[in-house]
Structures are given as structure tokens and as C-alpha cells.
Design a protein around this motif. Sequence first.
Motif, PDB file in Angstrom:
ATOM      1  N   GLY A  27      -6.361  27.452 -38.782  1.00  0.00           N
ATOM      2  CA  GLY A  27      -6.378  26.925 -39.959  1.00  0.00           C
ATOM      3  C   GLY A  27      -5.547  25.592 -40.006  1.00  0.00           C
ATOM      4  O   GLY A  27      -5.352  25.162 -39.084  1.00  0.00           O
ATOM      5  N   THR A  28      -5.300  25.139 -41.147  1.00  0.00           N
ATOM      6  CA  THR A  28      -4.469  23.903 -41.537  1.00  0.00           C
ATOM      7  C   THR A  28      -3.149  24.287 -42.420  1.00  0.00           C
ATOM      8  O   THR A  28      -3.328  25.347 -42.944  1.00  0.00           O
ATOM      9  CB  THR A  28      -5.373  22.907 -42.024  1.00  0.00           C
ATOM     10  OG1 THR A  28      -5.880  23.301 -43.387  1.00  0.00           O
ATOM     11  CG2 THR A  28      -6.645  22.495 -41.423  1.00  0.00           C
ATOM     12  N   LYS A  29      -2.571  23.194 -42.648  1.00  0.00           N
ATOM     13  CA  LYS A  29      -1.647  23.533 -43.591  1.00  0.00           C
ATOM     14  C   LYS A  29      -1.748  23.983 -44.807  1.00  0.00           C
ATOM     15  O   LYS A  29      -1.165  24.805 -45.669  1.00  0.00           O
ATOM     16  CB  LYS A  29      -0.749  22.539 -43.608  1.00  0.00           C
ATOM     17  CG  LYS A  29       0.342  22.258 -42.487  1.00  0.00           C
ATOM     18  CD  LYS A  29       1.454  21.253 -42.627  1.00  0.00           C
ATOM     19  CE  LYS A  29       2.239  21.133 -41.437  1.00  0.00           C
ATOM     20  NZ  LYS A  29       3.477  20.060 -41.338  1.00  0.00           N
ATOM     21  N   THR A  30      -3.123  23.456 -45.441  1.00  0.00           N
ATOM     22  CA  THR A  30      -3.502  23.491 -46.629  1.00  0.00           C
ATOM     23  C   THR A  30      -4.308  24.826 -46.985  1.00  0.00           C
ATOM     24  O   THR A  30      -4.433  25.570 -47.627  1.00  0.00           O
ATOM     25  CB  THR A  30      -4.546  22.321 -47.263  1.00  0.00           C
ATOM     26  OG1 THR A  30      -5.413  22.140 -46.359  1.00  0.00           O
ATOM     27  CG2 THR A  30      -3.469  21.326 -47.568  1.00  0.00           C
ATOM     28  N   THR A  31      -4.959  25.216 -45.716  1.00  0.00           N
ATOM     29  CA  THR A  31      -5.808  26.658 -45.681  1.00  0.00           C
ATOM     30  C   THR A  31      -5.562  27.299 -44.404  1.00  0.00           C
ATOM     31  O   THR A  31      -6.241  27.222 -43.511  1.00  0.00           O
ATOM     32  CB  THR A  31      -7.307  26.386 -45.597  1.00  0.00           C
ATOM     33  OG1 THR A  31      -7.635  25.541 -44.307  1.00  0.00           O
ATOM     34  CG2 THR A  31      -7.726  25.524 -46.773  1.00  0.00           C
ATOM     35  N   PRO A  32      -4.244  27.803 -44.383  1.00  0.00           N
ATOM     36  CA  PRO A  32      -3.867  28.679 -43.224  1.00  0.00           C
ATOM     37  C   PRO A  32      -4.723  30.055 -43.049  1.00  0.00           C
ATOM     38  O   PRO A  32      -5.244  30.424 -44.065  1.00  0.00           O
ATOM     39  CB  PRO A  32      -2.159  29.021 -43.697  1.00  0.00           C
ATOM     40  CG  PRO A  32      -2.462  29.175 -45.285  1.00  0.00           C
ATOM     41  CD  PRO A  32      -3.266  28.107 -45.482  1.00  0.00           C
ATOM     42  N   ILE A  33      -4.617  30.315 -41.870  1.00  0.00           N
ATOM     43  CA  ILE A  33      -5.369  31.770 -41.571  1.00  0.00           C
ATOM     44  C   ILE A  33      -4.211  32.906 -41.671  1.00  0.00           C
ATOM     45  O   ILE A  33      -3.260  32.809 -40.813  1.00  0.00           O
ATOM     46  CB  ILE A  33      -6.080  31.720 -40.353  1.00  0.00           C
ATOM     47  CG1 ILE A  33      -7.117  30.630 -40.256  1.00  0.00           C
ATOM     48  CG2 ILE A  33      -6.636  33.299 -40.067  1.00  0.00           C
ATOM     49  CD1 ILE A  33      -8.259  30.658 -41.401  1.00  0.00           C
ATOM     50  N   TRP A  34      -4.260  33.737 -42.346  1.00  0.00           N
ATOM     51  CA  TRP A  34      -3.086  34.799 -42.600  1.00  0.00           C
ATOM     52  C   TRP A  34      -3.621  36.000 -41.497  1.00  0.00           C
ATOM     53  O   TRP A  34      -4.944  36.434 -41.477  1.00  0.00           O
ATOM     54  CB  TRP A  34      -3.024  35.499 -43.622  1.00  0.00           C
ATOM     55  CG  TRP A  34      -2.369  34.376 -44.813  1.00  0.00           C
ATOM     56  CD1 TRP A  34      -3.133  33.445 -45.693  1.00  0.00           C
ATOM     57  CD2 TRP A  34      -0.781  33.954 -44.869  1.00  0.00           C
ATOM     58  NE1 TRP A  34      -1.971  32.643 -46.239  1.00  0.00           N
ATOM     59  CE2 TRP A  34      -0.777  33.023 -45.681  1.00  0.00           C
ATOM     60  CE3 TRP A  34       0.060  34.479 -44.280  1.00  0.00           C
ATOM     61  CZ2 TRP A  34       0.383  32.479 -46.132  1.00  0.00           C
ATOM     62  CZ3 TRP A  34       1.319  33.814 -44.493  1.00  0.00           C
ATOM     63  CH2 TRP A  34       1.502  32.858 -45.519  1.00  0.00           C
ATOM     64  N   ILE A  35      -2.803  36.376 -40.807  1.00  0.00           N
ATOM     65  CA  ILE A  35      -2.892  37.752 -39.954  1.00  0.00           C
ATOM     66  C   ILE A  35      -1.996  38.858 -40.265  1.00  0.00           C
ATOM     67  O   ILE A  35      -0.718  38.552 -40.479  1.00  0.00           O
ATOM     68  CB  ILE A  35      -2.756  37.444 -38.631  1.00  0.00           C
ATOM     69  CG1 ILE A  35      -3.816  36.370 -37.907  1.00  0.00           C
ATOM     70  CG2 ILE A  35      -2.910  38.774 -37.652  1.00  0.00           C
ATOM     71  CD1 ILE A  35      -3.671  35.751 -36.742  1.00  0.00           C
ATOM     72  N   VAL A  36      -2.388  39.969 -40.604  1.00  0.00           N
ATOM     73  CA  VAL A  36      -1.294  41.048 -41.106  1.00  0.00           C
ATOM     74  C   VAL A  36      -1.724  42.411 -40.339  1.00  0.00           C
ATOM     75  O   VAL A  36      -3.111  42.657 -40.027  1.00  0.00           O
ATOM     76  CB  VAL A  36      -1.613  41.339 -42.730  1.00  0.00           C
ATOM     77  CG1 VAL A  36      -2.896  41.789 -43.098  1.00  0.00           C
ATOM     78  CG2 VAL A  36      -0.550  42.062 -43.203  1.00  0.00           C
ATOM     79  N   ARG A  37      -0.954  43.095 -40.189  1.00  0.00           N
ATOM     80  CA  ARG A  37      -0.867  44.523 -39.460  1.00  0.00           C
ATOM     81  C   ARG A  37      -0.330  45.306 -40.669  1.00  0.00           C
ATOM     82  O   ARG A  37       0.602  45.162 -41.291  1.00  0.00           O
ATOM     83  CB  ARG A  37      -0.164  44.446 -38.510  1.00  0.00           C
ATOM     84  CG  ARG A  37      -0.670  43.803 -37.303  1.00  0.00           C
ATOM     85  CD  ARG A  37       0.109  43.937 -36.100  1.00  0.00           C
ATOM     86  NE  ARG A  37       1.610  43.641 -36.298  1.00  0.00           N
ATOM     87  CZ  ARG A  37       2.487  43.581 -35.664  1.00  0.00           C
ATOM     88  NH1 ARG A  37       2.377  43.995 -34.292  1.00  0.00           N
ATOM     89  NH2 ARG A  37       3.921  43.407 -35.886  1.00  0.00           N
TER      90      ARG A  37
END
Length: 73
Positions: A27-37
Motif C-alpha cells: 500500500g501507500t501512505k494514503t491507502t495503507p493495507i491493514w492486517i488484523v488478527r
Amino acid sequence: HLSLFNQHLQQQCKAIEWVYSDSAGEGTKTTPIWIVRAMVDGECLGRGRGSTKKAARNEAAKEGLVKLGIPVP
């Protein structure tokens, strides 16, 4: 999926801990990729990733429902 997952775990009196981790390099700073558990009693029931925290949580909840043996539409 998220509300069904929350509802099911509340019925069992279990608490969910959402653990976010940074997807370095994705992703980028404006469109991050979130990872969650989705952690329940120290066990990871599901993992999710998405462009928003909510989308990532929903993916993790979907995986968690499958692990709990609940049919996912």
C-alpha cells in the motif's frame, strides 16, 4: 460477518482482541493495507487484510466463523 462473529463469541462469554499489524511495503501512505488478527483466549481465530480497518476486521471475522464451524454465506 463481523456482527455475527461478535455475537457468537459474546454468547460464549469470550472477548475478542483485534491485533493490528503494519503491512510494511504494501500500500501507500494514503491507502495503507491493514492486517488484523482476531485473538480469542490467546488463539488466533482469523486473519484479515483490507484497505480499511473495518474491511480487514470483517475478513478476519469471516475466517473466525469458519474456524468455529459456523456456515458462512
